[in-house]
Design a protein around this motif. Structure first.
Motif, PDB file in Angstrom:
ATOM      1  N   LEU B 139       0.832  -1.207   0.000  1.00 49.23           N
ATOM      2  CA  LEU B 139       0.000   0.000   0.000  1.00 49.23           C
ATOM      3  C   LEU B 139       0.869   1.261   0.000  1.00 49.23           C
ATOM      4  N   CYS B 156     -11.822   2.145   7.454  1.00 42.59           N
ATOM      5  CA  CYS B 156     -10.890   1.415   8.328  1.00 42.59           C
ATOM      6  C   CYS B 156     -11.491   1.258   9.721  1.00 42.59           C
ATOM      7  N   VAL B 162     -10.585  -1.462  12.771  1.00 40.16           N
ATOM      8  CA  VAL B 162      -9.297  -1.343  13.453  1.00 40.16           C
ATOM      9  C   VAL B 162      -8.855   0.102  13.712  1.00 40.16           C
ATOM     10  N   CYS B 190      -2.899  -2.138  11.441  1.00 41.08           N
ATOM     11  CA  CYS B 190      -3.309  -2.324  10.041  1.00 41.08           C
ATOM     12  C   CYS B 190      -3.311  -3.806   9.696  1.00 41.08           C
ATOM     13  N   THR B 191      -4.435  -4.262   9.145  1.00 43.43           N
ATOM     14  CA  THR B 191      -4.557  -5.672   8.774  1.00 43.43           C
ATOM     15  C   THR B 191      -4.227  -5.892   7.299  1.00 43.43           C
ATOM     16  N   CYS B 193      -5.887  -4.920   4.765  1.00 44.23           N
ATOM     17  CA  CYS B 193      -7.119  -5.385   4.115  1.00 44.23           C
ATOM     18  C   CYS B 193      -7.389  -4.681   2.782  1.00 44.23           C
ATOM     19  N   ARG B 194      -6.714  -3.596   2.510  1.00 52.82           N
ATOM     20  CA  ARG B 194      -6.830  -2.832   1.254  1.00 52.82           C
ATOM     21  C   ARG B 194      -8.102  -1.994   1.131  1.00 52.82           C
ATOM     22  N   CYS B 196      -8.951   0.776   2.412  1.00 52.85           N
ATOM     23  CA  CYS B 196      -8.672   2.208   2.237  1.00 52.85           C
ATOM     24  C   CYS B 196      -8.367   2.524   0.772  1.00 52.85           C
TER      25      CYS B 196
HETATM   26  S1  SF4 Z   1      -5.326  -1.692   4.785  1.00 49.63           S
HETATM   27 FE1  SF4 Z   1      -6.180   0.358   5.084  1.00 49.63          FE
HETATM   28  S2  SF4 Z   1      -8.297   0.008   5.713  1.00 49.63           S
HETATM   29 FE2  SF4 Z   1      -7.223  -1.941   5.973  1.00 49.63          FE
HETATM   30  S3  SF4 Z   1      -6.541  -1.898   8.090  1.00 49.63           S
HETATM   31 FE3  SF4 Z   1      -4.854  -1.091   6.908  1.00 49.63          FE
HETATM   32  S4  SF4 Z   1      -5.147   1.115   6.934  1.00 49.63           S
HETATM   33 FE4  SF4 Z   1      -7.080   0.193   7.585  1.00 49.63          FE
END
Ligand code: SF4
Ligand code: SF4
Ligand code: SF4
Ligand code: FES
Lengths: 177, 231
Positions: B139, B156, B162, B190-191, B193-194, B196
């Motif tokens: 990212l 998010c 999270v 941050c997981t 997860c995309r 955002c």
């Molecule tokens: S990828 Fe983006 S939306 Fe998902 S947890 Fe991380 S910052 Fe938050």
């Protein structure tokens, strides 16, 4: 019928807008019936003529020579058009604006840091402006055709409207980038 | 149910519906940027402003609920001028160079400028030098293109649950940050997860090496809706 006198100017841009102008292809033949080119990088004329009806300007204003030519063109032209993103926003040529002392910084980068040996900043070239400017920050602009480059069809639309004495409507037609 | 008029058309919508939704359900389009169906409305971009007869104020359609007998105008010349102005301010506030942007041709700001005929900006552009964080595995955030719509923060927080993202500073200096202003790679919440990058309307958050046309499909909207409706 008296032909409309048209000029085109190439400031700080990649010439892509002029290429797009030429990309009007067979529509150029229609235009040619109505216009007479009087000054352009596509022609070998050194000084900007008097009494021009319409001037298309590609590129941003990055140095003093360009600034002078632009002001001269404004004085001698009825309708002035910013052609393409560099002319309309500054675009890539204005990327240096984010740096302080961008004129010096960009010269140093190009001629000193990037040179293998004996780098030297040239002194016999037009002086760079502190910041690269879109056309309308230097002179009054009548119409804008954004795009990088603007599509040939849009250039043709704007010219055709103006030659017919109409005002082009850019809604849904103009696109940056 | 509530009865009201939008652009002269009689409509009937459930109580507490926002004007934006009432209009959309009746096929009246109001331009938006910060709003995203499924996320709590924020009312920040002011693109969706509408006129309500009897008031000289303008109201954001995304956060103003309908009331009986309201007469709403969504598309007057005045509104159009304001919207064009808002787009110009957004384009000038940070560094938007569409020709070299990942989101070129897939950007909500760019396409609104196009639709509204914003062919130049009357404000001098700020050539910003905001920080770009590309420390995450895939990212990237380029804050120079961020329009501070807070969609990423909301998705998010509200959907992924999270709250990695937040804002620091105010006004034009505001910045999207990770955790307590960490680099993305050091974020422990941050997981990856995309989401955002999915919801970012412009080229500010994107996935390295993946065309924005793939990542910004907004299927997140469907995802959000199904999650919200799951009992
Ligand atoms: S990828 Fe983006 S939306 Fe998902 S947890 Fe991380 S910052 Fe938050
Ligand atoms: S984010 Fe959108 S408006 Fe900004 S430079 Fe990229 S394409 Fe253009
Ligand atoms: S990064 Fe994108 S989604 Fe987040 S606030 Fe900025 S523009 Fe909106
Ligand atoms: S969409 Fe309503 S304020 Fe942004």
């Amino acid at each position: 019928m008296k032909k409309t006198k048209v000029s085109t100017i190439w400031l700080s841009g990649c010439s892509g807008c002029h290429m797009s102008f030429l990309d009007q292809d067979e529509l150029l033949l229609e235009l040619a019936k109505k216009i007479q080119m009087v000054y352009s990088p596509l022609m070998d004329i050194k000084t900007f003529p008097e009494n021009v009806d319409l001037t298309l300007i590609e590129g941003a204003v990055a140095n003093e020579e360009q600034q002078n030519l632009l002001k001269e063109a404004r004085k001698k032209t009825k309708i002035l058009i910013s052609l393409g993103d560099c002319a309309v926003t500054g675009n890539v040529t204005a990327l240096r604006n984010a740096w302080s002392d961008s004129d010096q910084a960009v010269l140093k980068k190009a001629y000193m840091e990037k040179s293998n040996k004996n780098g030297q900043i040239p002194t016999d070239v037009p002086k760079l402006l502190k910041k690269v400017r879109p056309i309308h920050e230097v002179v009054n602009v009548d119409y804008f055709i954004p795009g990088c480059p603007p599509p040939a069809g849009v250039i043709n639309y704007v010219l055709t409207e103006l030659l017919a004495g109409k005002t082009p409507n850019m809604e849904g037609r103009s696109k940056y980038g | 149910m509530v009865n009201l008029k939008i652009d002269g058309i009689e409509v009937e919508v459930p109580k507490d519906t926002m004007i934006l939704k009432a209009a959309k359900d009746n096929r009246i389009d109001i331009p938006t940027l910060c709003n995203l169906e499924g996320l709590i409305s924020y009312g920040g971009c002011r693109l969706c402003l509408v006129e309500i007869s009897g008031s000289s104020k303008l109201f954001p359609a995304c956060t103003t609920p309908v009331s009986p007998g309201m007469e709403i105008t969504t598309n007057s010349n005045k509104l159009k001028e304001y919207r064009k102005m808002t787009i110009q301010l957004l384009l000038s506030e940070r560094t938007h160079i569409c020709s070299v942007c990942v989101a070129n041709d897939h950007c909500e700001l760019q396409s609104l400028a196009n639709q509204l005929g914003v062919d130049h900006t009357i404000f001098e552009r700020n050539w910003t030098k905001e920080e770009i964080d590309s420390t995450h595995d895939f990212l990237v955030i380029d804050r120079n293109r961020c329009i501070l719509c807070t969609r990423c923060i909301r998705v998010c927080d509200e959907i992924e649950g999270v709250h990695t993202l937040d804002l620091r500073l105010r006004g034009k200096d505001a910045q999207i940050i990770m955790d307590m202003d960490n680099q993305w790679i050091n974020s422990c919440s941050c997981t990856s997860c995309r989401k955002c990058s999915n919801v970012c309307p412009v080229g500010a958050i994107y996935i390295e090496g993946e065309p924005v046309s793939h990542t910004k499909k907004k299927d997140i909207v469907e995802f959000i809706k199904t999650r919200r409706n799951r009992k």
